[in-house]
Design a protein around this motif. Sequence first.
Motif, PDB file in Angstrom:
ATOM      1  N   ASP A 177       0.814  -1.220   0.000  1.00 48.99           N
ATOM      2  CA  ASP A 177       0.000   0.000   0.000  1.00 48.99           C
ATOM      3  C   ASP A 177       0.848   1.271   0.000  1.00 48.99           C
ATOM      4  OD1 ASP A 177      -2.369  -1.430  -0.003  1.00 48.99           O
ATOM      5  OD2 ASP A 177      -2.470  -1.515   2.193  1.00 48.99           O
ATOM      6  N   ASP A 178       1.992   1.232   0.674  1.00 50.09           N
ATOM      7  CA  ASP A 178       2.853   2.401   0.783  1.00 50.09           C
ATOM      8  C   ASP A 178       3.577   2.621  -0.550  1.00 50.09           C
ATOM      9  OD1 ASP A 178       4.965   4.218   1.288  1.00 50.09           O
ATOM     10  OD2 ASP A 178       5.052   3.630   3.395  1.00 50.09           O
ATOM     11  N   LYS A 179       3.119   3.588  -1.347  1.00 45.03           N
ATOM     12  CA  LYS A 179       3.653   3.792  -2.682  1.00 45.03           C
ATOM     13  C   LYS A 179       5.091   4.311  -2.665  1.00 45.03           C
ATOM     14  CE  LYS A 179      -0.195   2.354  -4.231  1.00 45.03           C
ATOM     15  NZ  LYS A 179      -0.280   0.924  -4.618  1.00 45.03           N
ATOM     16  N   PHE A 237       4.773 -13.693  -1.341  1.00 44.93           N
ATOM     17  CA  PHE A 237       5.025 -13.040  -0.059  1.00 44.93           C
ATOM     18  C   PHE A 237       3.702 -12.728   0.626  1.00 44.93           C
ATOM     19  CE2 PHE A 237       9.421 -10.846  -0.793  1.00 44.93           C
ATOM     20  CZ  PHE A 237      10.044 -12.080  -0.712  1.00 44.93           C
ATOM     21  N   ASN A 238       3.746 -12.684   1.952  1.00 44.20           N
ATOM     22  CA  ASN A 238       2.647 -12.130   2.728  1.00 44.20           C
ATOM     23  C   ASN A 238       2.760 -10.610   2.599  1.00 44.20           C
ATOM     24  OD1 ASN A 238       1.458 -10.792   5.098  1.00 44.20           O
ATOM     25  ND2 ASN A 238       1.023 -12.851   5.834  1.00 44.20           N
ATOM     26  N   THR A 239       1.836  -9.991   1.873  1.00 42.65           N
ATOM     27  CA  THR A 239       1.965  -8.581   1.504  1.00 42.65           C
ATOM     28  C   THR A 239       2.090  -7.670   2.721  1.00 42.65           C
ATOM     29  OG1 THR A 239       0.610  -9.075  -0.442  1.00 42.65           O
ATOM     30  CG2 THR A 239       0.975  -6.758   0.085  1.00 42.65           C
ATOM     31  N   GLU A 240       1.250  -7.881   3.714  1.00 45.74           N
ATOM     32  CA  GLU A 240       1.274  -7.043   4.910  1.00 45.74           C
ATOM     33  C   GLU A 240       2.596  -7.170   5.649  1.00 45.74           C
ATOM     34  OE1 GLU A 240      -1.170  -6.588   9.139  1.00 45.74           O
ATOM     35  OE2 GLU A 240      -2.103  -7.610   7.448  1.00 45.74           O
ATOM     36  N   GLN A 241       3.061  -8.404   5.800  1.00 48.49           N
ATOM     37  CA  GLN A 241       4.337  -8.633   6.486  1.00 48.49           C
ATOM     38  C   GLN A 241       5.505  -8.093   5.656  1.00 48.49           C
ATOM     39  OE1 GLN A 241       4.912  -9.663   9.482  1.00 48.49           O
ATOM     40  NE2 GLN A 241       2.877 -10.379  10.076  1.00 48.49           N
ATOM     41  N   PHE A 242       5.365  -8.145   4.335  1.00 54.43           N
ATOM     42  CA  PHE A 242       6.423  -7.638   3.471  1.00 54.43           C
ATOM     43  C   PHE A 242       6.597  -6.130   3.645  1.00 54.43           C
ATOM     44  CE2 PHE A 242       7.761  -6.584  -1.105  1.00 54.43           C
ATOM     45  CZ  PHE A 242       9.098  -6.759  -0.812  1.00 54.43           C
TER      46      PHE A 242
END
Length: 356
Positions: free
Chosen positions: A28-30, A99-104
Amino acid sequence: MGKLLTLIIPTYNMEKYLDHCLTSLIIDDKDLLAQLEVLVVIDGAKDKSSEIAHSYQDAFPKTFRVIDKENGNYGSCINRGLKEATGKYIRILDADDSFNTEQFQAFLISLKETNADLILTPFYFVNENGVKVNYITYSLPKGDEITFDQAAPAFFKQSIQMHAATYKTERVRSINYTQTEGISYTDQEWVFTPLSAVETIVFFDNPVYLYLWGREGQTMDASVIKRSVSHNVLCAKKIVQDYVQFSKFGKAKQQIIDHKVEKTIEGIYHSYLIRFPDINRDELQSFDNFLKEINLDLYTKTDYFTLTGTFCHYVQNWHNNNTIVPSILTKYSLVFERIIRKLDKISRLIKKRIFA
């Protein structure tokens, strides 16, 4: 300005999995996404893998870059990625994994705050349905930069695997590291040779990597392993050659390096003499001769390898009598190994409260 992290994704005929793999990297963080470099190395794929990868490059040109090349197998993709990487850190992601997107995203935030040579993270085994079936972690302090020697006790309990490792790029390049090309299983080299350049380590408790387990035809499939034992032999030879070239390290680090090379060597003998006793052993004899010539100390240690759950020195038996141990003893040992692995797996799952 260089990137924070380069991901190398070796890709050959992975159209079924690649979209999921690449989507999992879109955080989410661009601003943070712009600091990520994803090199999708298309290894002469004959399916739509390149087309899928290019769609991500078109949509996120600051992050994704596609490298189309002739087929050279896994190691050639890593070598090409290493040559072109601009990230401070570098990591490998297989195209059928994700990947686990949030953990990434949390991992990348933490990565900005460290300068360690090696970053380790826990990871999950998942099945085709995305269900977590195993969990691998490390008994290390969380977030604290420590020396290799301080981390050594944990590495005797749990070996470093590719799915956990992120290296500082300059450290890997400092030893002119390259992986063997044209064969499989060269991830063994990735978690051995670069360790010679690692002095500091940090453990972030972000289970980033989701390792797809049980896919038909993957390199960890038993039938594929059996057909490709010769690839493991070539990897083991490269690891031994690198080991011989290493300088001496501090006591604890040297013990870990010694332990890893010895386990690699034992894996070759175990494959030919225990796990797959019906395959031709000419390559084992060639490896045995190679080991005796390149490092007599390592060769001598092979006579002390024992069959799990027994006192049988199975390599010594082969050296002295050119015979393998009785099949009933082999079957007992293999069952014993499976029980140990099962108990270890249950212990880790309980620890992570997956069964809660």
